[in-house]
Design an enzyme around this catalytic site. Structure first.
Site, PDB file in Angstrom:
ATOM      1  CB  SER A  68      -0.712  -0.057   1.301  1.00 17.26           C
ATOM      2  OG  SER A  68      -1.476   1.223   1.408  1.00 17.26           O
ATOM      3  CE1 TYR A 118      -4.465  -1.746   4.777  1.00 11.83           C
ATOM      4  CE2 TYR A 118      -3.410   0.208   4.350  1.00 11.83           C
ATOM      5  CZ  TYR A 118      -4.148  -1.021   4.115  1.00 11.83           C
ATOM      6  OH  TYR A 118      -4.127  -1.120   2.594  1.00 11.83           O
TER       7      TYR A 118
END
Length: 254
Positions: free
Chosen positions: A146, A159
């Site tokens: 990501s 995350y």
């Protein structure tokens, strides 16, 4: 039943294949692969993706598994190789988003689950697929990281930490396969139209405002990421190893 694929086209494995991004990756790989195996903890979603892949004219199987389990990961890798043949492409894509909360209030159990799925799951996938690929000396692995792997994001401690780790695992694995015809790379999506980003937006209560302040005028589509995964998995990227491919329409440009 054993249904070995007799073709020069590779067999692909996609984890998290029942989600929006995993489904797009699977359908994109179906264009060039002999078969695409779909793994997801949600059996119904995995089955739905497998049916779409077969409707596109490509052999597919769906397997329900928890990627954070060493036993289940070893089992699904063996099952794919035993039914479809040697895995030539591995989209190591399964991941979860967790919650939006300040670090000092971030729930311990959610942080632990993020590390279990997003880090240990990626590690286990690499471990068991590389154990198959290494003796053959050939294959392509693309880990889904990501843009959170290269920047901080307030409220997303779990995350962000997990995606930084995915990038570290990618680079480590890439160094270990140098000198073979195996390549390990990572794709780093920015926000894309998906259940995951909608959930994070809903939690943060800001919808697309963060994008409007960035270099991107809109969310990306899962297909935008899938196209890059397919390239990294192809022979056209034969000299690409250990790379972090950002796909965010300029959102992270300094």
């Amino acid at each position: 039943m054993k249904v070995m694929i007799e073709t020069d086209r590779p067999v692909a494995l996609v984890t998290g294949g029942g989600g929006d991004l995993g489904r797009a990756i699977a359908l994109r790989l179906a264009r060039t692969c002999a078969a695409v195996a779909i793994v997801d903890i949600d059996e119904r979603s995995a089955d739905a993706t497998a049916r779409l892949v077969e409707a596109a004219g490509c052999k597919s199987v769906a397997i329900r598994a928890d990627v954070s389990s060493p036993h289940e990961t070893a089992a699904f890798v063996d099952a794919v190789e035993g039914t479809l043949g040697p895995i030539g492409i591995f989209a190591n894509n399964a991941g979860i988003e967790g919650v939006v909360a300040p670090l000092h209030e971030y729930p311990d159990e959610i942080f632990d689950r993020l590390l279990a799925v997003n880090v240990k799951g990626v590690f286990l996938g690499l471990k068991h697929v590389l154990a198959k690929m290494t003796p053959r000396g050939r294959g392509a692995i693309v880990n889904t990281a990501s843009t959170s792997a290269i920047r901080g994001r307030a409220g997303l401690a779990g995350y962000v930490a997990s995606k930084h780790a995915v990038l570290g695992l990618t680079r480590t694995a890439a160094l270990e396969v140098v000198g073979t015809r195996i390549r390990v790379n990572a794709v780093l999506p920015g926000p894309i139209e998906s259940r995951m980003i909608r959930n994070l937006d809903d939690q943060a209560g800001r919808n697309a405002s963060g994008l409007r302040r960035s270099g991107s005028a809109r969310y990306g589509k899962p297909e935008n990421i899938a196209d890059v995964v397919a390239f990294l998995a192809s022979d056209d990227a034969s000299h690409v190893n250990g790379a972090a491919w950002v796909v965010d329409a300029g959102m992270t440009v300094p």
